[in-house]
Design an enzyme around this catalytic site. Structure first.
Site, mmCIF file in Angstrom:
data_model
loop_
_atom_site.group_PDB
_atom_site.id
_atom_site.type_symbol
_atom_site.label_atom_id
_atom_site.label_comp_id
_atom_site.label_asym_id
_atom_site.label_seq_id
_atom_site.Cartn_x
_atom_site.Cartn_y
_atom_site.Cartn_z
ATOM 1 N N GLY A 139 24.784 39.636 77.022
ATOM 2 C CA GLY A 139 25.105 38.224 76.816
ATOM 3 C C GLY A 139 25.827 38.106 75.490
ATOM 4 O O GLY A 139 26.058 39.104 74.794
ATOM 5 N N ASP B 114 38.105 41.378 74.527
ATOM 6 C CA ASP B 114 37.204 42.089 73.620
ATOM 7 C C ASP B 114 37.864 43.308 72.980
ATOM 8 O O ASP B 114 37.803 44.404 73.504
ATOM 9 C CB ASP B 114 35.907 42.497 74.334
ATOM 10 C CG ASP B 114 34.754 41.606 73.909
ATOM 11 O OD1 ASP B 114 35.007 40.443 73.561
ATOM 12 O OD2 ASP B 114 33.619 42.085 73.906
ATOM 13 N N ARG C 89 26.802 37.633 69.492
ATOM 14 C CA ARG C 89 27.266 37.154 68.180
ATOM 15 C C ARG C 89 28.316 36.056 68.317
ATOM 16 O O ARG C 89 28.950 35.680 67.347
ATOM 17 C CB ARG C 89 27.825 38.302 67.344
ATOM 18 C CG ARG C 89 29.006 39.019 67.982
ATOM 19 C CD ARG C 89 29.575 40.059 67.049
ATOM 20 N NE ARG C 89 30.662 40.791 67.676
ATOM 21 C CZ ARG C 89 31.493 41.582 67.026
ATOM 22 N NH1 ARG C 89 31.378 41.723 65.733
ATOM 23 N NH2 ARG C 89 32.447 42.219 67.669
ATOM 24 N N ASP D 70 31.459 44.127 81.479
ATOM 25 C CA ASP D 70 31.269 42.851 80.781
ATOM 26 C C ASP D 70 32.437 42.540 79.855
ATOM 27 O O ASP D 70 32.484 41.463 79.259
ATOM 28 C CB ASP D 70 29.955 42.844 80.001
ATOM 29 C CG ASP D 70 29.876 43.974 78.983
ATOM 30 O OD1 ASP D 70 29.851 45.138 79.410
ATOM 31 O OD2 ASP D 70 29.850 43.698 77.764
ATOM 32 N N ASP E 16 22.746 41.745 64.366
ATOM 33 C CA ASP E 16 22.545 40.642 63.427
ATOM 34 C C ASP E 16 23.391 39.422 63.779
ATOM 35 O O ASP E 16 23.335 38.401 63.108
ATOM 36 C CB ASP E 16 22.849 41.087 61.988
ATOM 37 C CG ASP E 16 24.258 41.655 61.828
ATOM 38 O OD1 ASP E 16 25.119 41.400 62.692
ATOM 39 O OD2 ASP E 16 24.493 42.366 60.832
#
Length: 484
Positions: A87, A261, A90, A251, A122
């Site tokens: 998913g 991406d 970030r 994905d 993070d």
């Protein structure tokens, strides 16, 4: 924000709740606007008189009226293994806008902080990876290849731990849609046939409206064929410019065929058919010469997800469109690059022998085809100079000149057309690394200058010759990782 000519929507929220989680961005500290794409903003229907007005949005400290940020849920196959935990880890989808030309734009904030899908991450993006995505999405747009776009990016002083301590940045990425093959895999494997159908209808109504009025079976089968064909053609376009994606997980596959991406990508320097741009891809699954096959495998993953709502024969028929569409586009691309308009059955042999020659003799991919685009006006010298063994070049050039005898266009007309498809300037990794180093020292002007060059990759730009130079030895085959 002024001079607006767009409407606001958020149609992704019409999907079932399982497809997203509402998340507020985690603000960055002392953020500064780095780069704002005014030309793209104009296409989207707005003007930014003051770039700094947008810094808060990029930093995650401000939301405009109508923005409702969500982290999208999807799954997918990573290096061939299904991962149900994926998913937006970030990134957040802020809203959708419709421009004056009727085109839809998703606004996606990358580097917005942790989400339920961050796993052990993070939720931050570092400056170098954000610059790399900004540069490459705009470079691909300049090359005419379907891609997401970079609207603006901010930098901040927040420390981010990667291999070392780096600084944070964030990018507002825009695209007609952020829905990927992995959304369909999530729907099929975890939600059921009705959800697959809901997602299908959503995508068709927003992005394939010409299919809306067809009967269900035909609508779905025609849609799947189009998705497969768009995917195949985009990858054929990658191969033609020597682009290596690096992480072709399902994905990362856009449902509308955009290049999606940008992580450990590369444009080929010395031609290496098996070049691996991602140093964590130790098996070479996503090597340059395997990209066409991986594109097909990802279409198969999508096909499997569609079986609950489509006839198996229709799915198989749709998958067969991949090889046809890829081969047609690849052959046409390479004929265009060689300046061939009269089709000859021996052309494929010439093309594959050219690749073999460049591979064996480590010939720079971009420089070779650009030199070929000026063969009549500049002579054989620029091509021969790319070879250590000039006799190999001479033999190939003799064969090529013989093939050109079948052509009917004048030399200057042919070479003008070749220069429109053989770029002089591509985003070589060493050039990206140089502007990243300057940016890390606080100077973003080299990045902005490079972006201007990449806007016009097919033009001569005599004042920018340095960007077209062959890379130094240290600049070849740089290691890029997913964590960049």
């Amino acid at each position: 924000m002024s001079g607006n000519d767009f409407r606001i929507e958020h149609r992704y929220l019409e999907l079932p709740d399982s497809f997203y989680t509402r998340v507020q961005p985690s603000p960055l500290k002392d953020a500064k606007m780095v780069c704002f794409n005014h030309k793209l903003a104009a296409q989207m229907g707005f003007r930014a008189d003051s770039e700094s007005d947008w810094t808060g949005v990029g930093a995650g400290s401000e939301l405009l009226e109508g923005m409702d940020p969500v982290a999208m849920k999807y799954t997918g196959h990573q290096f061939g293994v299904y991962n149900p935990e994926l998913g937006d880890g970030r990134g957040l989808l802020l809203w959708e806008t419709i421009g004056p030309d009727g085109r839809r734009w998703d606004w996606h904030l990358k580097g917005a902080g942790m989400t339920p899908y961050s796993r052990f991450g993070d939720g931050r993006a570092v400056l170098r990876s954000t610059i790399r995505e900004h540069l490459c999405s705009e470079a691909m747009y300049g090359l005419g290849i379907p891609t997401t776009r970079a609207l603006f990016m901010v930098s901040a002083r927040d420390p981010v731990r990667r291999e070392s301590i780096e600084t944070a940045a964030a990018l507002v990425r825009v695209a007609e849609t952020h829905i990927r093959f992995g959304h369909f895999e999530f729907a099929a494997h975890h939600e059921g046939p009705e959800t697959v159908k809901t997602l299908l209808e959503h995508v068709i109504s927003l992005h394939f409206p010409h299919l809306i009025n067809l009967p269900d079976d035909e609508r779905y089968s025609r849609w799947f064929e189009e998705v497969v064909e768009r995917t195949a053609r985009t990858i054929a376009d990658w191969q033609a410019v020597g682009f290596c994606h690096g992480v072709m997980n399902s994905d990362n596959m856009s449902i509308i065929g955009d290049t999606f991406d940008y992580g450990p990508y590369a444009f080929l320097d010395d031609f290496d058919a098996g070049y691996i741009s991602n140093h964590t891809d130790q098996g070479g699954r996503y090597a340059y010469n395997r990209q066409p096959q991986v594109g097909f495998e990802n279409c198969r993953y999508l096909a499997t997800a569609l079986l609950p709502v489509m006839e198996e024969d229709d799915v198989r028929r749709g998958l067969r469109r991949y090889e046809v569409a890829y081969n047609e586009r690849f052959l046409q691309n390479m004929r265009d690059k060689l300046g061939l308009t009269i089709e000859d059955e021996a052309d494929l042999s010439l093309i594959m022998d050219t690749f073999s020659m460049m591979h064996e003799h480590h010939v720079d991919y971009t420089a070779f085809f650009r030199a070929l685009s000026n063969l009549h006006s500049h002579g054989h010298g620029p091509v021969r100079d790319l070879f250590v063994d000039r006799s190999v070049a001479d033999q190939w050039l003799e064969r090529y000149e013989e093939r050109l005898l079948y052509e009917t266009r004048a030399h200057d007309e042919r070479e003008y057309a070749m220069r429109r498809v053989n770029p002089k300037y591509v985003l070589r990794n060493y050039l990206a690394q140089q502007v990243i180093q300057e940016a890390q020292n606080g100077d973003y002007e080299p990045m902005k200058a490079f972006l201007k060059v990449l806007e016009r990759p097919y033009d001569e730009q005599p004042e920018n010759e340095a960007y077209a130079a062959l890379p130094p030895d240290w600049g070849k085959h740089l290691n890029i990782s997913c964590s960049s």
